[in-house]
Design an enzyme around this catalytic site. Structure first.
Site, mmCIF file in Angstrom:
data_model
loop_
_atom_site.group_PDB
_atom_site.id
_atom_site.type_symbol
_atom_site.label_atom_id
_atom_site.label_comp_id
_atom_site.label_asym_id
_atom_site.label_seq_id
_atom_site.Cartn_x
_atom_site.Cartn_y
_atom_site.Cartn_z
ATOM 1 N N HIS A 23 -42.993 64.186 56.924
ATOM 2 C CA HIS A 23 -42.632 64.659 55.578
ATOM 3 C C HIS A 23 -41.476 65.668 55.663
ATOM 4 O O HIS A 23 -40.536 65.613 54.874
ATOM 5 C CB HIS A 23 -43.809 65.387 54.914
ATOM 6 C CG HIS A 23 -45.011 64.538 54.621
ATOM 7 N ND1 HIS A 23 -46.288 64.956 54.877
ATOM 8 C CD2 HIS A 23 -45.129 63.306 54.051
ATOM 9 C CE1 HIS A 23 -47.155 64.028 54.489
ATOM 10 N NE2 HIS A 23 -46.483 63.016 53.995
ATOM 11 N N LYS A 47 -58.229 58.345 46.571
ATOM 12 C CA LYS A 47 -58.507 58.925 47.897
ATOM 13 C C LYS A 47 -58.991 60.344 47.715
ATOM 14 O O LYS A 47 -58.346 61.134 47.028
ATOM 15 C CB LYS A 47 -57.199 59.004 48.695
ATOM 16 C CG LYS A 47 -56.967 57.911 49.691
ATOM 17 C CD LYS A 47 -55.996 58.396 50.761
ATOM 18 C CE LYS A 47 -54.769 57.536 50.902
ATOM 19 N NZ LYS A 47 -53.703 58.143 51.685
ATOM 20 N N ARG A 96 -41.970 54.220 56.667
ATOM 21 C CA ARG A 96 -42.287 54.217 58.090
ATOM 22 C C ARG A 96 -42.302 52.810 58.669
ATOM 23 O O ARG A 96 -41.723 52.546 59.693
ATOM 24 C CB ARG A 96 -43.683 54.809 58.319
ATOM 25 C CG ARG A 96 -43.750 56.286 58.227
ATOM 26 C CD ARG A 96 -45.157 56.758 58.089
ATOM 27 N NE ARG A 96 -45.727 56.347 56.828
ATOM 28 C CZ ARG A 96 -46.839 56.834 56.316
ATOM 29 N NH1 ARG A 96 -47.527 57.713 56.986
ATOM 30 N NH2 ARG A 96 -47.278 56.434 55.140
ATOM 31 N N SER A 134 -50.679 61.477 57.385
ATOM 32 C CA SER A 134 -51.661 62.524 57.083
ATOM 33 C C SER A 134 -53.056 62.089 57.537
ATOM 34 O O SER A 134 -53.875 62.916 57.943
ATOM 35 C CB SER A 134 -51.664 62.840 55.590
ATOM 36 O OG SER A 134 -50.450 63.434 55.225
HETATM 37 P P1 ADP Z 1 -49.269 59.952 53.959
HETATM 38 O O1 ADP Z 1 -49.009 58.465 53.841
HETATM 39 O O2 ADP Z 1 -48.874 60.504 55.302
HETATM 40 O O3 ADP Z 1 -50.630 60.367 53.475
HETATM 41 P P2 ADP Z 1 -48.063 60.866 51.484
HETATM 42 O O4 ADP Z 1 -48.865 60.112 50.512
HETATM 43 O O5 ADP Z 1 -48.170 62.343 51.373
HETATM 44 O O6 ADP Z 1 -48.261 60.610 53.031
HETATM 45 O O7 ADP Z 1 -46.562 60.334 51.435
HETATM 46 C C1 ADP Z 1 -45.527 60.894 50.707
HETATM 47 C C2 ADP Z 1 -44.234 60.203 51.065
HETATM 48 O O8 ADP Z 1 -43.881 60.531 52.404
HETATM 49 C C3 ADP Z 1 -44.230 58.677 51.000
HETATM 50 O O9 ADP Z 1 -42.947 58.249 50.567
HETATM 51 C C4 ADP Z 1 -44.427 58.281 52.447
HETATM 52 O O10 ADP Z 1 -43.924 56.995 52.726
HETATM 53 C C5 ADP Z 1 -43.620 59.359 53.123
HETATM 54 N N1 ADP Z 1 -44.028 59.549 54.508
HETATM 55 C C6 ADP Z 1 -45.282 59.714 54.957
HETATM 56 N N2 ADP Z 1 -45.289 59.846 56.306
HETATM 57 C C7 ADP Z 1 -43.994 59.750 56.712
HETATM 58 C C8 ADP Z 1 -43.349 59.786 57.992
HETATM 59 N N3 ADP Z 1 -44.033 59.918 59.117
HETATM 60 N N4 ADP Z 1 -42.001 59.661 58.033
HETATM 61 C C9 ADP Z 1 -41.312 59.489 56.885
HETATM 62 N N5 ADP Z 1 -41.859 59.442 55.647
HETATM 63 C C10 ADP Z 1 -43.178 59.561 55.561
#
Ligand code: ADP
Length: 169
Positions: A23, A47, A96, A134
């Site tokens: 992130h 979730k 990703r 996460s």
């Molecule tokens: P997660 O999938 O890790 O629970 P979130 O729902 O908080 O994450 O995702 C928020 C945004 O961050 C989404 O656009 C997701 O694709 C992106 N994101 C999550 N993990 C990564 C990563 N390792 N690298 C780049 N972007 C990411």
């Protein structure tokens, strides 16, 4: 018609449960592409989150306090509505894997149907973070593993404090 200032502001939303280095990489790169970046911390009704909304916002604020053009805000309800409330029309997302692509493609089309004026901008995850999620962090945290390689140092410190204060099983 969009106003000339629209593209200077982007919104990056997620659950950030908790924020991790993948992130942070998107935030760091996004903030150089736009004048201002608002990070919206939302609630996913499908979730249950491990960390409260307040905690998730607090962890993110620790990380972005060094960036003068990034702001963190909690939100409830539809993401498209939040983006408009902020005054933006650009949503920033990270990608990703191919499976992310499928989900993000659907989300982006849905958001465009809900609000045709919105655009989604995708940044590809850096190699070293493409496996970080996460979900993975929550598992390592719960099993008391070392989070060093996955979360920013500020977040690692608060998470370690949190573990120390957990009641013994
Ligand atoms: P997660 O999938 O890790 O629970 P979130 O729902 O908080 O994450 O995702 C928020 C945004 O961050 C989404 O656009 C997701 O694709 C992106 N994101 C999550 N993990 C990564 C990563 N390792 N690298 C780049 N972007 C990411």
């Amino acid at each position: 018609m969009s106003s000339p200032s629209d593209h200077q502001l982007a919104v990056y939303t997620g659950a950030f449960d908790p924020v991790h280095l993948g992130h942070v990489d998107i935030i760091e790169r996004g903030r150089t592409l736009f004048d201002r970046l608002v990070v919206g911390v939302g609630i996913n009704p499908e979730k249950e989150s491990l960390f409260s909304l307040e905690d998730r916002v607090r962890f993110l604020k620790l990380v972005v306090s060094k960036f003068d053009n990034v702001e963190v805000r909690p939100f409830k309800g539809l993401t498209v509505r939040f983006v408009r409330e902020v005054g933006a029309r650009i949503m920033l997302r990270g990608l990703r894997t191919l499976s992310d692509m499928e989900y993000e493609f659907t989300m982006s089309l849905t958001n465009s149907s809900l609000d045709p004026g919105l655009e989604t901008v995708f940044l590809l995850a850096k190699d070293q973070y493409s496996h970080v999620s996460s979900t993975l962090i929550r598992q390592i945290f719960t099993l008391q593993g070392d989070l060093e390689k996955f979360v920013p140092p500020e977040v690692k410190t608060v998470l370690q404090e949190r573990l120390k204060n957990l009641p013994e099983e």
